[in-house]
Motif scaffolding. Structure first.
Motif, PDB file in Angstrom:
ATOM      1  N   MET A   1       8.132   4.160   1.628  1.00 46.95           N
ATOM      2  CA  MET A   1       7.023   4.593   0.923  1.00 46.95           C
ATOM      3  C   MET A   1       6.453   3.951  -0.212  1.00 46.95           C
ATOM      4  SD  MET A   1       5.669   7.560   2.227  1.00 46.95           S
ATOM      5  CE  MET A   1       5.749   7.533   4.152  1.00 46.95           C
ATOM      6  N   ALA A   2       5.533   3.301  -0.283  1.00 45.53           N
ATOM      7  CA  ALA A   2       5.197   2.327  -1.607  1.00 45.53           C
ATOM      8  C   ALA A   2       4.427   3.320  -2.505  1.00 45.53           C
ATOM      9  CB  ALA A   2       4.229   1.120  -1.007  1.00 45.53           C
ATOM     10  N   GLN A   3       5.048   4.204  -3.164  1.00 46.44           N
ATOM     11  CA  GLN A   3       4.314   5.238  -3.998  1.00 46.44           C
ATOM     12  C   GLN A   3       4.008   4.593  -5.053  1.00 46.44           C
ATOM     13  OE1 GLN A   3       6.863   8.798  -3.321  1.00 46.44           O
ATOM     14  NE2 GLN A   3       5.910   8.651  -1.484  1.00 46.44           N
TER      15      GLN A   3
ATOM     16  N   SER B   1       2.461   1.881  -5.785  1.00 44.60           N
ATOM     17  CA  SER B   1       1.089   1.128  -6.085  1.00 44.60           C
ATOM     18  C   SER B   1       0.018   2.043  -6.120  1.00 44.60           C
ATOM     19  CB  SER B   1       0.901   0.650  -4.632  1.00 44.60           C
ATOM     20  OG  SER B   1       0.473   1.789  -3.513  1.00 44.60           O
ATOM     21  N   ALA B   2      -0.846   1.818  -6.616  1.00 41.21           N
ATOM     22  CA  ALA B   2      -2.290   2.551  -7.269  1.00 41.21           C
ATOM     23  C   ALA B   2      -2.754   3.268  -6.075  1.00 41.21           C
ATOM     24  CB  ALA B   2      -3.159   1.686  -7.958  1.00 41.21           C
ATOM     25  N   PRO B   3      -3.093   4.670  -6.139  1.00 38.79           N
ATOM     26  CA  PRO B   3      -3.713   5.379  -5.168  1.00 38.79           C
ATOM     27  C   PRO B   3      -5.104   4.433  -4.718  1.00 38.79           C
ATOM     28  CG  PRO B   3      -3.894   6.724  -6.996  1.00 38.79           C
ATOM     29  CD  PRO B   3      -3.052   5.300  -7.332  1.00 38.79           C
TER      30      PRO B   3
ATOM     31  N   ALA C   1      -7.014   3.380  -0.852  1.00 31.38           N
ATOM     32  CA  ALA C   1      -7.444   4.086   0.516  1.00 31.38           C
ATOM     33  C   ALA C   1      -8.534   5.179   0.077  1.00 31.38           C
ATOM     34  CB  ALA C   1      -6.157   4.636   1.186  1.00 31.38           C
ATOM     35  N   ALA C   2      -8.202   6.486   0.085  1.00 33.68           N
ATOM     36  CA  ALA C   2      -8.935   7.462   0.226  1.00 33.68           C
ATOM     37  C   ALA C   2     -10.157   7.419  -0.436  1.00 33.68           C
ATOM     38  CB  ALA C   2      -8.139   8.698  -0.224  1.00 33.68           C
TER      39      ALA C   2
ATOM     40  N   PRO D   1     -16.263   9.688  -3.508  1.00 33.82           N
ATOM     41  CA  PRO D   1     -17.764  10.188  -3.249  1.00 33.82           C
ATOM     42  C   PRO D   1     -18.674   8.860  -3.678  1.00 33.82           C
ATOM     43  CG  PRO D   1     -16.565  12.123  -4.447  1.00 33.82           C
ATOM     44  CD  PRO D   1     -15.498  10.795  -4.498  1.00 33.82           C
TER      45      PRO D   1
END
Ligand SMILES: Nc1ncnc2c1ncn2[C@@H]1O[C@H](COP(=O)(O)OP(=O)(O)OP(=O)(O)O)[C@@H](O)[C@H]1O
Ligand SMILES: [Mg+2]
Lengths: 257, 335
Positions: B1-3, B5-7, B9-10, B13
């Motif tokens: 898991m590359a936790q 790295s900055a979030p 993806a998701a 809005p």
């Protein structure tokens, strides 16, 4: 002995269920007072998860009644029970793989407020709900991953999200099915912190194999073995009980083979 | 898991809004380009828009709710016949005819949903086929109302805004259809981003989790059937207005199956795929069928097999993937 007997918020009486010939729950009765912290323990396959499935309406019991507050909910559907405040978490996580933790928690909050299925509204940017979700996620140490898809986060974090969702639902009775299983031991303090933040009036039943957690959490312990309740009492007494030791030894003897 | 790295993806809005505006601009640009580039094919392009509405409506059911249907043309046909019958009986205002089509589709969607939601999985799919076959047979039998196997013909809609005739070249019909498509697309984007739309996605991904949240599935899904019916019905009405005929093929199993093929081709559950799939499928049909009317289905079949094997998320999913890889590359190249 039973402090819940006076005015229980949750009362299960003589609950029974068989799969084929196997009695998975037999004449199980448990009552809980508001604010109670009860642990339900027992060897693997004892019927603990089945108990939760029975009382939440996921499967039908062959006998017995379930009461929530003043109401007999034995014949209600699963959704109606949740709406009355009976909430569970899942031992094997049940989450939306393509959604984020934030979206799960916001959905739970919107449902609590009766806004979950509105068409003429925006899901994201629902100000107060988003703030509340952020707060709950922070309690469980999920802020970092709040906007990642669930499939991309660690299994232990998915288990914590199960608890976060339940907190967002603000239940009257909460049934936690092995909340710590699969969570790295470094993260169990997060679970305890979340449990401490639950409202004092909430009745919580926790199924758990981690006895340290059980002893710190519960003020009363119930033991289920082979579908039957064999012990109800104080945590301090449970390890000294002969039937309990026999049940656990028996199961470990089987597991060893 | 590359936790660490900055979030990424998701979706946020703001980014969603940017993408939607870009997508919308692209649809409009493509639509207007079609108008200038193929002035002799406008009636074909209008039919394409009409079918695109059908495929969009199917995406709501299949892509967002996870309910497989091979009977979506029941809703499209209901809209087409309702608009056609209304037009022959003196209701000629085009906007009103679209509304009539939407209403007929919505009512049919309500009935279809009520029946289909009693079942799950394969039996549900069979029910959808049964419903479209039943309606097809009913339209065939009720010749006094529907013209039977001859269908309805001779509808003459009133001029658009009282000014622009629905003429032989179909310019008014095409621009009318394009405007309708854009309006519907915007509405559906808002719909799938609403709390309701998120619950539908949830029902597709894990219905048990949805019920554990205290949300009943049935009313949510039934509402989606009604909305889907309205969209398909508008598609049918547009087809009736622009071609000025309504035939039994508009309420057929074949059209239903083709709509599903188009959707899978384009990609499920993002609305863009529905449009891309319709354009590709119908363009291939139009061009290849003109050259070799017997083998065009072979080409579509081969295309579909290639998509399912090599790009299971459809053309739109593959484009999305490509865009993401391209967007990431410069960052990777950095120190
Ligand atoms: N749907 C089912 N059909 C048949 N048997 C079942 C079903 N669900 C559970 N069982 C059986 O019932 C017994 C009790 O299962 P249950 O999951 O309730 O145990 P548990 O106490 O939760 O165990 P664990 O600690 O491993 O989670 C097991 O023997 C299991 O195999
Ligand atoms: Mg269990």
């Amino acid at each position: 002995m039973n402090p819940a007997a006076a005015s229980p918020v949750f009362a299960v009486a003589h609950l029974s269920k068989s799969f084929g010939g196997l009695k998975v729950n037999h004449d199980v009765s448990i009552a809980m007072a508001p604010g109670e912290r009860l642990a339900l323990i027992g060897p693997n396959g004892a019927g603990k998860t089945t108990f939760v499935n029975l009382v939440t309406g996921r499967i039908r019991p062959s006998a017995g009644t379930v009461r929530l507050g003043d109401e007999d909910i034995t014949r209600l559907g699963a959704v109606a029970r949740v709406r009355r405040g009976l909430v569970r978490t899942f031992q094997v996580t049940r989450l939306f793989p393509d959604m984020t933790p934030e979206e799960h928690v916001v959905m739970a909050i919107l449902q609590r407020q009766g806004r979950a299925t509105r068409i003429l509204a925006r899901f994201h940017g629902a100000g107060a709900a988003a703030d509340e979700a952020a707060d709950i996620l922070a309690t469980l140490g999920l802020t970092e991953v709040a906007r990642r898809k669930v499939v991309e986060i660690a299994y232990g974090q998915q288990r914590l999200l199960e608890i976060a969702i339940a907190m967002a639902q603000r239940p009257k009775v909460l049934l936690l099915d092995e909340p710590a299983a699969g969570v790295p031991s470094t993260d169990t303090p997060l679970i305890e912190r979340a449990l401490e933040r639950l409202p004092a009036s909430l009745a919580v039943l926790m199924i758990e194999h981690d006895m340290d957690l059980v002893f710190r959490f519960a003020r009363r312990v119930t033991v289920l073995a082979a579908g039957e309740l064999i012990f109800q009492g104080l945590p301090a007494d449970v390890a000294r009980d002969d039937r309990v030791r026999e049940a656990y030894l028996g199961s470990y003897a089987h597991a060893g083979r | 898991m590359a936790q660490a790295s900055a979030p990424m993806a998701a979706a946020t809005p703001a980014r969603d809004l940017g993408r939607d505006l870009a997508g919308l601009a692209l649809i409009l640009a493509a639509g207007l380009a079609g108008y200038w580039l193929f002035p002799d094919n406008l009636s074909f392009l209008t039919r394409l828009i009409s079918v695109a509405l059908l495929v969009l409506s199917l995406d709501l059911i299949v892509g967002y709710c996870g309910i497989a249907s091979l009977g979506q043309a029941a809703l499209y046909g209901a809209g087409a016949y309702a608009a056609g019958i209304a037009c022959l009986n003196g209701v000629t205002e085009p906007f009103l005819l679209i509304l009539i089509g939407a209403a007929a589709g919505a009512v049919t969607g309500l009935l279809m949903g009520t029946v289909m939601l009693r079942a799950h999985g394969l039996p549900q799919l069979v029910l959808s086929i049964a419903i479209v076959q039943l309606l097809h047979e009913a339209a065939n039998k009720a010749a006094w109302l529907t013209g039977g196997s001859d269908g309805l013909a001779g509808m003459v809609p009133a001029p658009l805004f009282g000014l622009f005739e629905f003429d032989l070249w179909g310019r008014a019909a095409y621009l009318f259809g394009l405007g309708l498509l854009v309006a519907v697309f915007v509405a559906l984007k808002l719909l799938v981003r609403s709390p309701f739309g998120m619950v539908c996605r949830g029902l597709k991904e894990d219905p048990l989790r949805v019920s554990a949240l205290g949300i009943s599935a049935f009313p949510v899904l039934l509402r989606m059937f009604v909305i889907s019916g309205a969209v398909a019905g508008m598609g049918g009405a547009l087809g009736a207005i622009s071609t000025q005929v309504v035939g039994l093929d508009s309420v057929s199993f074949e059209l239903s199956a083709n709509a599903l093929v188009m959707l899978v081709l384009g990609g499920l559950g993002n609305l863009y795929g529905a449009l891309i799939g319709t354009v590709v499928f119908m363009a291939v049909e139009h061009v290849v069928a003109a050259i070799d009317p017997f083998h065009w289905m072979t080409l579509v079949g081969a295309l579909l097999i290639a998509i399912v094997l090599f790009a299971p998320r459809g053309l739109s999913g593959t484009l999305d993937e490509a865009a993401r890889i391209l967007a990431r590359r410069p960052r990777r190249a950095g120190p």
